[in-house]
Design a protein around this motif. Structure first.
Motif, PDB file in Angstrom:
ATOM      1  N   THR A 106     -53.489  59.914   3.608  1.00 27.39           N
ATOM      2  CA  THR A 106     -52.989  59.284   2.113  1.00 27.39           C
ATOM      3  C   THR A 106     -53.997  59.194   1.382  1.00 27.39           C
ATOM      4  O   THR A 106     -55.300  59.247   1.704  1.00 27.39           O
ATOM      5  N   LEU A 145     -33.712  60.720   9.553  1.00 22.80           N
ATOM      6  CA  LEU A 145     -35.417  60.431   9.439  1.00 22.80           C
ATOM      7  C   LEU A 145     -35.072  59.168  10.462  1.00 22.80           C
ATOM      8  O   LEU A 145     -34.118  58.363  10.085  1.00 22.80           O
ATOM      9  N   ASN A 161     -40.759  56.658  -1.683  1.00 21.51           N
ATOM     10  CA  ASN A 161     -41.249  58.096  -0.564  1.00 21.51           C
ATOM     11  C   ASN A 161     -42.244  58.217  -0.734  1.00 21.51           C
ATOM     12  O   ASN A 161     -42.357  59.708   0.988  1.00 21.51           O
ATOM     13  N   GLY A 221     -40.710  58.405  12.996  1.00 21.90           N
ATOM     14  CA  GLY A 221     -40.567  58.403  11.242  1.00 21.90           C
ATOM     15  C   GLY A 221     -42.416  58.011  10.601  1.00 21.90           C
ATOM     16  O   GLY A 221     -43.032  59.167   9.701  1.00 21.90           O
ATOM     17  N   LYS A 230     -46.799  60.021   4.001  1.00 20.89           N
ATOM     18  CA  LYS A 230     -46.872  59.839   2.295  1.00 20.89           C
ATOM     19  C   LYS A 230     -47.695  60.402   2.004  1.00 20.89           C
ATOM     20  O   LYS A 230     -49.729  59.750   2.173  1.00 20.89           O
ATOM     21  N   CYS A 235     -36.847  56.163  12.631  1.00 21.96           N
ATOM     22  CA  CYS A 235     -38.229  55.289  12.389  1.00 21.96           C
ATOM     23  C   CYS A 235     -38.441  55.032  14.076  1.00 21.96           C
ATOM     24  O   CYS A 235     -37.547  54.565  14.502  1.00 21.96           O
ATOM     25  N   ARG A 257     -45.369  65.095   0.588  1.00 18.81           N
ATOM     26  CA  ARG A 257     -45.357  64.145   1.694  1.00 18.81           C
ATOM     27  C   ARG A 257     -44.979  64.970   2.919  1.00 18.81           C
ATOM     28  O   ARG A 257     -44.370  66.428   2.631  1.00 18.81           O
ATOM     29  N   GLU A 307     -44.058  47.640  13.169  1.00 14.49           N
ATOM     30  CA  GLU A 307     -45.799  48.064  13.049  1.00 14.49           C
ATOM     31  C   GLU A 307     -45.761  46.935  12.668  1.00 14.49           C
ATOM     32  O   GLU A 307     -47.246  47.410  12.158  1.00 14.49           O
ATOM     33  N   SER A 343     -44.615  60.859   9.250  1.00 13.98           N
ATOM     34  CA  SER A 343     -44.318  61.639   8.497  1.00 13.98           C
ATOM     35  C   SER A 343     -45.407  60.891   7.239  1.00 13.98           C
ATOM     36  O   SER A 343     -44.448  60.539   6.423  1.00 13.98           O
ATOM     37  N   TYR A 360     -54.613  55.694   5.558  1.00 12.35           N
ATOM     38  CA  TYR A 360     -53.125  56.451   6.372  1.00 12.35           C
ATOM     39  C   TYR A 360     -53.836  57.977   6.922  1.00 12.35           C
ATOM     40  O   TYR A 360     -54.507  58.715   6.680  1.00 12.35           O
ATOM     41  N   ASN A 410     -37.829  51.299   3.335  1.00  5.72           N
ATOM     42  CA  ASN A 410     -39.259  51.528   3.239  1.00  5.72           C
ATOM     43  C   ASN A 410     -40.285  50.811   4.261  1.00  5.72           C
ATOM     44  O   ASN A 410     -40.509  49.863   3.721  1.00  5.72           O
ATOM     45  N   ASN A 411     -41.277  52.072   4.753  1.00  2.35           N
ATOM     46  CA  ASN A 411     -42.469  51.912   4.963  1.00  2.35           C
ATOM     47  C   ASN A 411     -43.763  52.535   4.797  1.00  2.35           C
ATOM     48  O   ASN A 411     -43.256  53.441   4.017  1.00  2.35           O
ATOM     49  N   PHE A 412     -44.464  51.629   3.747  1.00  2.90           N
ATOM     50  CA  PHE A 412     -45.331  52.309   3.060  1.00  2.90           C
ATOM     51  C   PHE A 412     -46.433  51.160   2.796  1.00  2.90           C
ATOM     52  O   PHE A 412     -46.271  50.500   1.680  1.00  2.90           O
ATOM     53  N   TYR A 413     -46.874  51.522   4.248  1.00  4.54           N
ATOM     54  CA  TYR A 413     -48.151  49.826   3.978  1.00  4.54           C
ATOM     55  C   TYR A 413     -48.795  49.710   3.201  1.00  4.54           C
ATOM     56  O   TYR A 413     -49.570  48.401   3.008  1.00  4.54           O
ATOM     57  N   GLU A 414     -49.357  51.020   2.590  1.00  5.87           N
ATOM     58  CA  GLU A 414     -50.385  50.852   1.306  1.00  5.87           C
ATOM     59  C   GLU A 414     -49.496  49.491   0.257  1.00  5.87           C
ATOM     60  O   GLU A 414     -50.079  49.596  -0.896  1.00  5.87           O
TER      61      GLU A 414
HETATM   62  N1  LIG Z   1     -49.321  56.358   3.556  1.00  3.19           N
HETATM   63  C1  LIG Z   1     -48.183  55.818   5.177  1.00  3.19           C
HETATM   64  N2  LIG Z   1     -46.697  57.230   4.939  1.00  3.19           N
HETATM   65  C2  LIG Z   1     -46.484  56.622   5.739  1.00  3.19           C
HETATM   66  C3  LIG Z   1     -46.461  55.609   5.859  1.00  3.19           C
HETATM   67  C4  LIG Z   1     -47.001  54.395   5.983  1.00  3.19           C
HETATM   68  O1  LIG Z   1     -47.611  53.120   5.683  1.00  3.19           O
HETATM   69  N3  LIG Z   1     -48.651  55.093   5.118  1.00  3.19           N
HETATM   70  N4  LIG Z   1     -44.924  54.840   7.381  1.00  3.19           N
HETATM   71  C5  LIG Z   1     -44.285  55.484   7.949  1.00  3.19           C
HETATM   72  C6  LIG Z   1     -43.178  55.075   8.666  1.00  3.19           C
HETATM   73  S1  LIG Z   1     -44.124  53.824   9.793  1.00  3.19           S
HETATM   74  C7  LIG Z   1     -41.977  55.782   7.780  1.00  3.19           C
HETATM   75  S2  LIG Z   1     -40.765  55.020   8.906  1.00  3.19           S
HETATM   76  C8  LIG Z   1     -41.774  56.492   7.027  1.00  3.19           C
HETATM   77  C9  LIG Z   1     -41.077  55.774   5.951  1.00  3.19           C
HETATM   78  O2  LIG Z   1     -40.558  56.847   4.658  1.00  3.19           O
HETATM   79  P1  LIG Z   1     -39.069  56.875   4.417  1.00  3.19           P
HETATM   80  O3  LIG Z   1     -39.621  55.247   3.727  1.00  3.19           O
HETATM   81  O4  LIG Z   1     -39.204  57.905   3.317  1.00  3.19           O
HETATM   82  O5  LIG Z   1     -37.787  56.327   4.439  1.00  3.19           O
HETATM   83  O6  LIG Z   1     -42.726  56.908   6.602  1.00  3.19           O
HETATM   84  C10 LIG Z   1     -44.090  57.626   7.404  1.00  3.19           C
HETATM   85  N5  LIG Z   1     -45.088  57.216   6.492  1.00  3.19           N
END
Ligand SMILES: Nc1nc2c(c(=O)[nH]1)N[C@H]1C(S)=C(S)[C@@H](COP(=O)(O)O)O[C@H]1N2
Ligand SMILES: [Mo]
Length: 337
Positions: free
Chosen positions: A187, A150, A237, A250, A255, A152, A242, A19, A253, A208, A94-98
């Motif tokens: 988000t 979960l 998370n 994933g 956040k 990804c 979320r 990603e 889903s 996002y 984790n993935n949370f690009y912010e």
């Molecule tokens: N706002 C936001 N939500 C997001 C993401 C993100 O980058 N930004 N990444 C997504 C991705 S790619 C995945 S796999 C899951 C990871 O959730 P976790 O870190 O709780 O396992 O969150 C998702 N929700």
């Protein structure tokens, strides 16, 4: 950094972070180390795989969360014969690009996110739009523990015990009108606390955004989570609220939600608009439809290391086919990936 492509039959290329291919890599400015935002650990949770629930003491939870914990339906949904992923992995990979592009960035940087107070807007094609303080928004709902897989899109997976409530309950409350066909989620946008939203990651058009068809959103497995592992969500998370849609990759889903809108048209969503040939709107977990650059047939279940690989077959709809397959009757899942 080069992104390696895995060979089709194994998931050895554990370093792939596909990603991220669309994001420039820049060193993070203003990154700050901070602890987890954690709530009180309920006694009831200790009976269930206690050692995996938490390895750090919980912090002080807000009163609304502590109140909710008193009436949780523990293990309302579980995953049979699959171990819960240790808390440490679920909060540090984790993935949370912010908060940055690397798996450790969210844990390192998300401490700066201010989750109190938090405002949630529900608007669009509904009879009862609203703007809520988070504690008022969650008040009507009983928390359930939902232990879900979960998966990804990058071919790794976890098993996470969420605390949340069905999204359907919220939707019924706000009364979608006849024009409502999709739910669009957004988000928080706050470059001050979210270093990934500053200039280095200009390719993502913040905030996002994610979306579901209304019938998907009404499915009983789709939840809004406020906690995990018997405590508050860690910031990384997606605190304080979320989405969790366990049969989809994933990235669906979303956040740290600040807005949910009922809309008539299919919303344009973050990953789909960045790379529509790689990430679809549906994003249902499907071992038979490969990503253009790697196989989706198998997955690395965390914890999984080079010397202790934990690879397993990916299941159709992530193992929830009995529950959700009927949502997609007649839909070509190869085209609608
Ligand atoms: N706002 C936001 N939500 C997001 C993401 C993100 O980058 N930004 N990444 C997504 C991705 S790619 C995945 S796999 C899951 C990871 O959730 P976790 O870190 O709780 O396992 O969150 C998702 N929700
Ligand atoms: Mo993901």
């Amino acid at each position: 950094m080069l992104i390696k492509s895995p060979t089709s039959s194994d998931c050895k290329a554990s370093e792939i972070t596909p990603e991220r291919l669309y994001l420039s890599r820049r060193s993070m400015l203003g990154a700050s180390l901070a602890g987890l935002a954690l709530g009180a650990l309920p006694r009831a949770a200790s009976a269930v795989e206690a050692s995996r629930y938490a390895d750090v003491a919980p912090g002080a939870a807000p009163a609304w969360f502590t109140d909710k914990l008193a009436a949780v339906r523990w293990q309302a949904v579980t995953v049979k014969d699959e171990a819960i992923t240790p808390f440490k992995d679920a909060t540090h990979y984790n993935n949370f690009y912010e908060f940055g592009p690397d798996k450790g960035d969210p844990a390192a940087n998300a401490g700066a996110l201010k989750t109190e107070p938090w405002t949630l807007v529900v608007d669009g094609e509904v009879a009862k739009p609203g703007r809520y303080a988070l504690e008022d928004f969650v008040k009507p709902y009983q928390l359930e523990e939902r232990i879900y897989r979960l998966r990804c899109v990058e071919a790794w997976s976890m098993v996470i015990p969420w605390l949340g409530f069905p999204l359907a309950q919220v939707l019924k409350q706000v009364e979608p009108n006849s024009k409502a066909r999709y739910v669009r989620f957004e988000t928080l946008q706050d470059p001050q606390s979210m270093p990934g939203q500053r200039s280095g990651f200009a390719l993502i058009d913040w905030p996002y955004v994610e979306g579901l068809r209304l019938d998907e959103a009404m499915h009983p497995l789709a939840i809004l989570a406020v906690g995990m592992y018997g405590r508050e969500l860690a910031n990384q998370n997606g605190a304080p609220l979320r989405l969790v849609v366990p049969w989809k990759y994933g990235f669906k889903s979303i956040k740290s939600i600040v807005r949910m809108s009922l809309v008539a048209e299919r919303p344009s969503t973050t990953w789909e608009s960045l790379a529509p040939t790689e990430y679809g709107f549906y994003a249902n977990v499907n071992p038979m439809v490969d990503h253009p650059r790697w196989s989706q047939a198998r997955e690395r279940r965390l914890p999984s290391g080079l010397f202790s690989p934990n690879v397993r077959d990916t299941l159709m709809f992530n193992g929830y086919a009995d529950e959700v397959a009927s949502l997609y009757a007649g839909l070509d899942l190869r085209k609608n990936y």
